[in-house]
Design a protein around this motif. Structure first.
Motif, mmCIF file in Angstrom:
data_model
loop_
_atom_site.group_PDB
_atom_site.id
_atom_site.type_symbol
_atom_site.label_atom_id
_atom_site.label_comp_id
_atom_site.label_asym_id
_atom_site.label_seq_id
_atom_site.Cartn_x
_atom_site.Cartn_y
_atom_site.Cartn_z
ATOM 1 N N GLN A 173 -13.771 8.644 -5.026
ATOM 2 C CA GLN A 173 -15.095 8.464 -4.518
ATOM 3 C C GLN A 173 -15.427 9.354 -3.126
ATOM 4 O OE1 GLN A 173 -14.761 4.753 -1.450
ATOM 5 N NE2 GLN A 173 -15.097 4.124 -3.507
ATOM 6 N N ASN A 174 -14.420 9.856 -2.522
ATOM 7 C CA ASN A 174 -14.727 10.799 -1.342
ATOM 8 C C ASN A 174 -14.767 12.375 -1.504
ATOM 9 O OD1 ASN A 174 -11.921 10.869 -0.905
ATOM 10 N ND2 ASN A 174 -12.131 10.766 1.159
ATOM 11 N N TYR A 175 -14.797 12.475 -3.122
ATOM 12 C CA TYR A 175 -14.893 13.798 -3.711
ATOM 13 C C TYR A 175 -16.311 14.132 -3.916
ATOM 14 C CZ TYR A 175 -9.847 14.594 -3.701
ATOM 15 O OH TYR A 175 -8.581 14.710 -3.603
ATOM 16 N N ARG A 184 -9.306 20.292 0.002
ATOM 17 C CA ARG A 184 -9.948 20.737 1.102
ATOM 18 C C ARG A 184 -11.548 20.309 0.969
ATOM 19 N NH1 ARG A 184 -7.221 24.363 4.786
ATOM 20 N NH2 ARG A 184 -5.284 24.436 4.143
ATOM 21 N N ALA A 185 -11.760 19.555 0.048
ATOM 22 C CA ALA A 185 -13.216 19.148 -0.372
ATOM 23 C C ALA A 185 -14.111 18.944 0.913
ATOM 24 C CB ALA A 185 -13.430 18.207 -1.465
ATOM 25 N N GLY A 186 -13.540 18.075 1.873
ATOM 26 C CA GLY A 186 -14.250 17.611 3.073
ATOM 27 C C GLY A 186 -14.790 18.699 3.935
ATOM 28 N N ALA A 187 -13.992 19.863 3.805
ATOM 29 C CA ALA A 187 -14.268 21.022 4.691
ATOM 30 C C ALA A 187 -15.520 21.717 4.023
ATOM 31 C CB ALA A 187 -13.287 22.085 4.741
ATOM 32 N N ALA A 188 -15.142 21.935 2.588
ATOM 33 C CA ALA A 188 -16.308 22.503 1.781
ATOM 34 C C ALA A 188 -17.601 21.867 1.930
ATOM 35 C CB ALA A 188 -15.859 22.564 0.270
ATOM 36 N N PHE A 189 -17.649 20.310 1.967
ATOM 37 C CA PHE A 189 -18.662 19.638 1.818
ATOM 38 C C PHE A 189 -19.514 19.926 3.324
ATOM 39 C CE2 PHE A 189 -16.925 16.058 -0.890
ATOM 40 C CZ PHE A 189 -17.095 16.788 -1.901
ATOM 41 N N GLU A 190 -18.714 19.932 4.493
ATOM 42 C CA GLU A 190 -19.205 20.451 5.748
ATOM 43 C C GLU A 190 -19.910 21.698 5.738
ATOM 44 O OE1 GLU A 190 -19.013 18.790 8.643
ATOM 45 O OE2 GLU A 190 -17.516 17.010 8.400
HETATM 46 C C1 LIG Z 1 -10.821 11.097 1.580
HETATM 47 O O1 LIG Z 1 -10.224 10.099 2.264
HETATM 48 C C2 LIG Z 1 -9.063 10.505 2.930
HETATM 49 C C3 LIG Z 1 -8.532 9.255 3.558
HETATM 50 O O2 LIG Z 1 -9.394 8.666 4.530
HETATM 51 C C4 LIG Z 1 -9.068 11.597 3.671
HETATM 52 O O3 LIG Z 1 -7.959 12.009 4.302
HETATM 53 C C5 LIG Z 1 -9.649 12.691 3.102
HETATM 54 O O4 LIG Z 1 -9.746 13.920 3.772
HETATM 55 C C6 LIG Z 1 -10.821 12.389 2.388
HETATM 56 N N1 LIG Z 1 -11.467 13.484 1.607
HETATM 57 C C7 LIG Z 1 -12.624 13.956 1.471
HETATM 58 C C8 LIG Z 1 -12.897 15.187 0.597
HETATM 59 O O5 LIG Z 1 -13.334 13.959 2.290
#
Ligand SMILES: *[C@@H]1O[C@H](CO)[C@@H](O)[C@H](O)[C@H]1NC(C)=O
Ligand SMILES: *[C@@H]1O[C@H](CO)[C@@H](O)[C@H](O)[C@H]1NC(C)=O
Ligand SMILES: *[C@@H]1O[C@H](CO)[C@@H](O)[C@H](O)[C@H]1NC(C)=O
Ligand SMILES: *[C@@H]1O[C@H](CO)[C@@H](O)[C@H](O)[C@H]1NC(C)=O
Ligand SMILES: *[C@@H]1O[C@H](CO)[C@@H](O)[C@H](O)[C@H]1NC(C)=O
Length: 367
Positions: free
Chosen positions: A107-109, A350-356
């Protein structure tokens, strides 16, 4: 033509729904929509023409004049920007699920959730021929001119008509592509020029391909095979010029500790098809988009095995200089290289950084 937007109650197991089901105040809501678009274009008679007809004369072209249904998932913040829409176009052999893998584990991708929670609506579509959008029986109807026109027609429509009751037409539309989706926005910018309905485009995971370069992915394990051979149960009846990719490891960083093995598995289970033309016409990106005046940004992963082999992405300044020549009229042009990311920016750790990064560009271009 394009005149009806039907909201359909398909069983859409969006991660957003799963998450929001538990929340007391839902900041976002998502709906499946189908928008018919009318496409009237010339395509090359030879579906393997690498320029997608941009260098052809009329005798080597034929007309495709048809109405297709484009399926998408529209996500809307309860409060936020109502004037700007992100139109998301996935890569080859993916679907709109690339932007929001529909299971709880991932879900957080979800870029759609990420941007919606920060106040920006999105429409993630299935490209023509993929997912739940129309799939013409003859794969040679699905060429760059057809698919790019479907995206432009859709955007034009959403600037004049509402996507859902109660939602105003959008004033700005920003195209965000991944890989093939980016190549299609690029093609649309060449063809539409100043008429483009896209105020800006964010092209992830694509670089210019020359007519003599091997097509994206060649030399990796990402081999194209006829979809009907890859999965006869699902695709037995398809034109053999609809192809897919069985081994998807080249879309991830070379080091397997940098992504979830379960994501790779899920990716394989949910793969889709593209037409053979889609796989070869990215060379059209070597032709200048002489009259496109919106802002353009490219985002690539430093560990992209499809694009960044032979240290192509190491010297960002040289890469930018080489690429900006095909955008002479663009309001701005920049390339961002994300350290550690693979080709599928949204699917590794690294998806979180790509989203940012993507969201930062969209915020800048929304002003
Ligand atoms: C998803 O959640 C985990 C745990 O909170 C975190 O470490 C990770 O960076 C998150 N991934 C994204 C793509 O935000
Ligand atoms: C049109 O293009 C074809 C294929 O490239 C070529 O053989 C033909 O001579 C061209 N015709 C004209 C009128 O330029
Ligand atoms: C395209 O199709 C429409 C009807 O579907 C027709 O009215 C129109 O004349 C066609 N245009 C061309 C150039 O063939
Ligand atoms: C697809 O359409 C093209 C152009 O009309 C035609 O030449 C070709 O035979 C068709 N292919 C199939 C499988 O029907
Ligand atoms: C760009 O616009 C000029 C002037 O209208 C036109 O002559 C030219 O053909 C256009 N270029 C492209 C690639 O469409």
């Amino acid at each position: 033509m394009l005149l009806r937007t039907i909201s359909v109650l398909l069983l859409h197991l969006s991660s957003l729904y799963l998450r929001l089901g538990a929340a007391s105040v839902a900041p976002c809501s998502c709906s499946s929509v189908i928008v018919p678009v009318h496409v009237n274009v010339l395509v090359p008679k030879d579906p393997t023409d690498v320029f997608g007809g941009l260098k052809s004369n009329e005798t080597s072209q034929r007309r495709v004049n048809a109405t297709y249904d484009i399926y998408g998932v529209f996500c809307q913040p309860k409060a936020g920007n109502e004037d700007v829409l992100q139109l998301l176009a996935h890569g080859g052999s993916y679907t709109s699920q690339y932007w929001s893998p529909p299971i709880e584990e991932f879900q957080n991708y979800s870029y759609t959730a990420f941007s919606c929670e920060r106040g920006l609506p999105s429409l993630a579509v299935d490209l023509l021929g993929a997912g739940l959008s129309s799939r013409p029986a003859n794969a040679s109807d699905v060429q760059f001119p057809t698919s790019a026109a479907a995206l432009s027609q859709l955007a034009q429509h959403l600037k004049t008509a509402s996507i859902l009751p109660g939602v105003r037409p959008f004033q700005k539309i920003i195209g965000i592509g991944h890989s093939l989706g980016s190549a299609l926005f690029n093609f649309g910018a060449i063809v539409d020029g100043v008429q483009s309905p896209f105020d800006a485009i964010v092209l992830t995971s694509i670089l210019v391909f020359g007519p003599n370069d091997p097509p994206p992915g060649s030399g990796t394990s990402a081999v194209l095979i006829a979809a009907r051979d890859a999965d006869p149960l699902r695709w037995r009846t398809l034109d053999p010029a609809y192809v897919t990719i069985n081994d998807r490891t080249a879309f991830y960083p070379p080091d397997p500790t940098e992504y979830s093995p379960r994501m790779l598995l899920f990716d394989g289970f949910t793969k889709d098809v593209i037409s053979l033309s889609m796989a070869v016409q990215a060379a059209s990106s070597s032709i200048p988009a002489a009259n496109y005046t919106g802002a353009v940004a490219k985002v690539v992963g430093a560990k992209d095995q499809v694009l960044c082999a032979a240290d192509r992405c190491v010297d960002v300044e040289a890469l930018t200089a080489a690429e900006q020549v095909v955008w002479p009229a663009a309001k701005s042009f920049e390339i961002l290289v994300l350290q550690g990311s693979g080709h599928d920016l949204d699917l590794d750790f690294r998806a979180g950084a790509a989203f940012e990064t993507i969201f930062g560009l969209v915020t800048k271009f929304s002003k």
